[in-house]
Scaffold this motif. Structure first.
Motif, short mmCIF file in Angstrom:
data_model
loop_
_atom_site.label_atom_id
_atom_site.label_comp_id
_atom_site.label_asym_id
_atom_site.label_seq_id
_atom_site.Cartn_x
_atom_site.Cartn_y
_atom_site.Cartn_z
N ASP A 85 0.40 22.96 -28.61
CA ASP A 85 0.15 22.04 -29.71
C ASP A 85 -0.67 22.70 -30.81
O ASP A 85 -0.42 22.51 -32.01
N GLU A 86 -1.69 23.48 -30.42
CA GLU A 86 -2.53 24.15 -31.40
C GLU A 86 -1.74 25.20 -32.18
O GLU A 86 -1.89 25.34 -33.40
N ALA A 88 1.53 25.21 -32.67
CA ALA A 88 2.48 24.51 -33.54
C ALA A 88 1.79 23.99 -34.79
O ALA A 88 2.33 24.06 -35.90
N ALA A 89 0.56 23.44 -34.63
CA ALA A 89 -0.18 22.94 -35.78
C ALA A 89 -0.56 24.07 -36.73
O ALA A 89 -0.50 23.92 -37.96
N ARG A 91 1.08 26.93 -37.10
CA ARG A 91 2.29 27.38 -37.79
C ARG A 91 2.69 26.41 -38.89
O ARG A 91 3.11 26.82 -39.97
N GLU A 92 2.56 25.12 -38.62
CA GLU A 92 2.91 24.13 -39.64
C GLU A 92 1.98 24.24 -40.85
O GLU A 92 2.43 24.16 -42.00
N ALA A 93 0.68 24.43 -40.58
CA ALA A 93 -0.28 24.58 -41.68
C ALA A 93 0.02 25.84 -42.49
O ALA A 93 -0.10 25.85 -43.72
N THR A 94 0.43 26.91 -41.79
CA THR A 94 0.77 28.16 -42.48
C THR A 94 1.98 27.96 -43.37
O THR A 94 2.03 28.46 -44.50
N LEU A 95 2.99 27.22 -42.88
CA LEU A 95 4.19 26.98 -43.67
C LEU A 95 3.90 26.11 -44.89
O LEU A 95 4.54 26.24 -45.93
N ARG A 96 2.91 25.22 -44.77
CA ARG A 96 2.57 24.34 -45.89
C ARG A 96 1.70 25.05 -46.93
O ARG A 96 1.63 24.60 -48.08
N LYS A 97 1.06 26.13 -46.53
CA LYS A 97 0.13 26.84 -47.42
C LYS A 97 0.91 27.47 -48.56
O LYS A 97 1.87 28.20 -48.36
N HIS A 278 4.56 33.70 -45.46
CA HIS A 278 5.98 33.62 -45.12
C HIS A 278 6.89 33.66 -46.35
O HIS A 278 8.09 33.93 -46.23
#
Length: 291
Positions: A85-86, A88-89, A91-97, A278
């Motif tokens: 879970d950590e 995944a969170a 990675r999601e934050a990185t993609l949103r950055k 990314h």
């Protein structure tokens, strides 16, 4: 909380046992981890030997967990789920950055911003934070993901803590208002040249073009933000990269003038060492495709 990692079994063994407990056997666990049945069995047996306790009992083709095995399986399942879970969170934050980019104002205003919709079409949802600056920004210290900068071709930048990628070599073009070119004739040394703050790179460009900097008339305008307007108003000549010059010549009724030599600018991408944003490589390739 700190751990004495030397007292913990190997992660490979723990993963093998967790997969065995989850899938009910060595064969299915092996398929889940993309290894052989024997490798899974070996890891589980090694884990049992290290802990000094029986964790599994074979029943035909299936594996049954002992009470000790069930306890360890529950703990590992919870721990691996938390880790998953950590990650995944993260990675999601990185993609949103958003991608933080710094470059020169002219490259931003004349090349990148007018065509940014093309990049967005290829990368839906991409967030770009563009910070134009005439100064050479320290991408590591100031937290940028990418800088795009130009240097005279003979110079190779060297900034500690960064990876430097060559993007493109672009010809240098001299431009001025038509009336300035008419009065000066064919000798660029008869043309007044615009002089502004932060001229070190521009002076190197002029010398590369065969312009004898000590023999020209200098028209000081102060801020480089006034460069294009001063050129439009016929105060003097300046240099641009050829790609930007094409936009300037088309939109601002200016003319190109011949210099004694042809010279080139090399554009570089400067990135902090380590993992890249990314979107960094896609953005670099896109900018390069326009040069």
């Amino acid at each position: 909380m700190s751990y004495d990692w030397k007292t913990l079994p190997s992660l490979t063994a723990l993963k093998a046992f967790d997969a065995t407990a989850t899938h009910g056997g060595f064969a299915k666990a092996a398929r889940a981890l993309n290894v052989t049945d024997a490798a899974i069995a070996q890891q589980v047996r090694a884990l049992e030997a290290e802990l000094g306790v029986r964790l599994t009992i074979r029943q035909g083709r299936h594996i049954r967990l002992t009470e000790q095995g069930k306890g360890l399986a529950n703990g590992l399942s919870s721990a691996f789920r938390t880790i998953g879970d950590e990650i995944a969170a993260l990675r999601e934050a990185t993609l949103r950055k958003g991608l933080r980019v710094t470059t020169s104002p002219y490259l931003a205003d004349k090349l990148i911003v007018p065509k940014l919709s093309e990049f967005w079409r290829k990368n839906p949802g991409a967030e770009i934070s563009l910070s134009p600056s005439r100064d050479f920004v320290d991408v590591v210290q100031d937290g940028f993901d990418l800088a795009i900068r130009a240097f005279p071709q003979k110079d190779t930048p060297d900034w500690p803590g960064t990876d430097i990628l060559r993007i493109a070599d672009v010809p240098i073009t001299a431009v001025c208002a038509p009336e300035v070119a008419e009065k000066a004739g064919s000798d660029v040394h008869n043309i007044p040249w615009l002089w502004h703050d932060g001229m070190s790179v521009k002076v190197e460009m002029m010398r590369d073009c065969g312009i004898q900097v000590d023999k020209i008339e200098r028209v000081r305008i102060g801020s480089p933000n006034l460069l294009l307007e001063a050129t439009r108003q016929g105060l003097g000549a300046t240099l641009f990269n050829a790609q930007i010059a094409q936009e300037v010549l088309k939109d601002d009724n200016l003319v190109e003038i011949e210099t004694p030599r042809k010279a080139m600018l090399t554009y570089y991408a400067v990135l902090p060492k380590g993992p890249r944003h990314h979107l960094a490589d896609q953005f670099i390739d896109w900018v390069g495709s326009m040069m």
